[in-house]
Design an enzyme around this catalytic site. Structure first.
Site, mmCIF file in Angstrom:
data_model
loop_
_atom_site.group_PDB
_atom_site.id
_atom_site.type_symbol
_atom_site.label_atom_id
_atom_site.label_comp_id
_atom_site.label_asym_id
_atom_site.label_seq_id
_atom_site.Cartn_x
_atom_site.Cartn_y
_atom_site.Cartn_z
ATOM 1 N N CYS A 15 0.678 -1.279 0.160
ATOM 2 C CA CYS A 15 -0.095 0.070 0.058
ATOM 3 C C CYS A 15 1.128 1.050 -0.234
ATOM 4 O O CYS A 15 2.074 1.110 -0.403
ATOM 5 C CB CYS A 15 -0.933 -0.135 1.301
ATOM 6 S SG CYS A 15 -0.257 -0.120 2.847
ATOM 7 N N ASN A 18 2.341 1.527 4.282
ATOM 8 C CA ASN A 18 2.542 0.196 5.340
ATOM 9 C C ASN A 18 2.445 0.260 6.538
ATOM 10 O O ASN A 18 2.838 -0.471 7.400
ATOM 11 C CB ASN A 18 3.960 0.035 4.722
ATOM 12 C CG ASN A 18 4.562 -1.670 5.206
ATOM 13 O OD1 ASN A 18 5.771 -1.998 5.721
ATOM 14 N ND2 ASN A 18 3.459 -2.692 5.118
ATOM 15 N N CYS A 20 -1.209 0.738 7.415
ATOM 16 C CA CYS A 20 -2.745 0.470 7.639
ATOM 17 C C CYS A 20 -3.101 -0.636 6.879
ATOM 18 O O CYS A 20 -3.431 -1.715 7.406
ATOM 19 C CB CYS A 20 -3.455 1.777 7.273
ATOM 20 S SG CYS A 20 -3.189 3.358 8.062
ATOM 21 N N ARG A 21 -3.272 -0.476 5.565
ATOM 22 C CA ARG A 21 -3.828 -1.544 4.795
ATOM 23 C C ARG A 21 -2.777 -2.826 4.492
ATOM 24 O O ARG A 21 -3.474 -3.771 4.875
ATOM 25 C CB ARG A 21 -4.266 -1.334 3.331
ATOM 26 C CG ARG A 21 -5.292 -0.332 3.245
ATOM 27 C CD ARG A 21 -5.432 0.553 1.963
ATOM 28 N NE ARG A 21 -4.514 1.406 1.899
ATOM 29 C CZ ARG A 21 -3.972 2.130 0.758
ATOM 30 N NH1 ARG A 21 -5.078 2.128 -0.341
ATOM 31 N NH2 ARG A 21 -3.435 3.007 0.716
ATOM 32 N N SER A 22 -1.687 -2.442 4.102
ATOM 33 C CA SER A 22 -0.940 -3.978 3.771
ATOM 34 C C SER A 22 -0.516 -4.574 4.984
ATOM 35 O O SER A 22 -0.245 -5.663 5.027
ATOM 36 C CB SER A 22 0.261 -3.587 2.761
ATOM 37 O OG SER A 22 1.126 -2.548 3.408
ATOM 38 N N ASP A 142 -7.772 3.951 0.877
ATOM 39 C CA ASP A 142 -7.038 4.484 2.000
ATOM 40 C C ASP A 142 -7.834 4.878 3.260
ATOM 41 O O ASP A 142 -8.392 5.602 3.004
ATOM 42 C CB ASP A 142 -6.184 5.456 1.220
ATOM 43 C CG ASP A 142 -5.170 6.030 2.471
ATOM 44 O OD1 ASP A 142 -5.145 5.734 3.660
ATOM 45 O OD2 ASP A 142 -4.403 6.986 1.713
#
Ligand code: 4NP
Length: 172
Positions: A15, A18, A20-22, A142
């Protein structure tokens, strides 16, 4: 479980930050692969460099924990050229991440060409939602400027799209 010969043995989730999402995707993917009996190296990275060395965002850690995913020990890093040599498959959380990764991949390929270096094929790139019958083609939005609902949506979409990749590697 029988798996296709084309199943990757290593997957990198990417993401922007690195944090939050990934990292959330890394842990969800790791757990789902283990449940499916897939031996697979799973890691995550960001296209940006702002959060190198940081733990995942506190909100991401809290929401992940509430769903049974512990991401407290993960540490942010930036994606590198070596990742394209060390991973079979790199999955981008959104279209902008995918475009940024494609630029990086093209520049590595160009450098190799002009130096006459032949290597094993660079990592295949795809959107994380690509195989997902529910969210296919969508971004994992995001959540950084968002509220709790944005972090819940991240988990819902990641669980769905990770499962879809694993299903795609099973033989019928
Ligand atoms: P991520 O979220 O890409 O899911 O880790 C973000 C984290 C930080 C920033 C943007 C997105 N940032 O601009 O610092």
């Amino acid at each position: 479980m029988l798996i296709k010969a084309s199943t990757p043995s290593s997957v990198l989730l990417v993401c922007l930050g690195n944090i939050c999402r990934s990292p959330t995707a890394e842990e969800i993917f790791r757990q789902q692969a283990a449940i499916a009996g897939l031996a697979m190296k799973v890691d995550s990275a960001g296209t940006g460099d702002w959060h190198i060395g940081h733990k995942p965002d506190e909100r991401a850690r809290r929401h992940a924990k509430a769903h049974g995913y512990n991401i407290n020990k993960l540490v942010a890093r930036q994606v590198s050229a070596d990742d394209f040599r060390n991973f079979d498959l790199i999955l981008a959380m959104d279209a902008q991440n995918l475009a940024d990764l494609q630029v990086l991949k093209d520049s590595i390929a160009d450098t190799n060409d002009s130096a006459n270096i032949t290597t094993k094929p660079l990592a295949k790139l795809a959107l994380f939602s690509e195989e997902d019958p529910t969210y296919g083609g969508d971004d994992v939005p995001d959540p950084y400027q968002g509220d709790g609902q944005a972090f819940e949506e991240v988990i819902e979409r990641i669980e769905s799209s990770a499962q879809a990749w694993i299903e795609s590697w099973k033989t019928v």
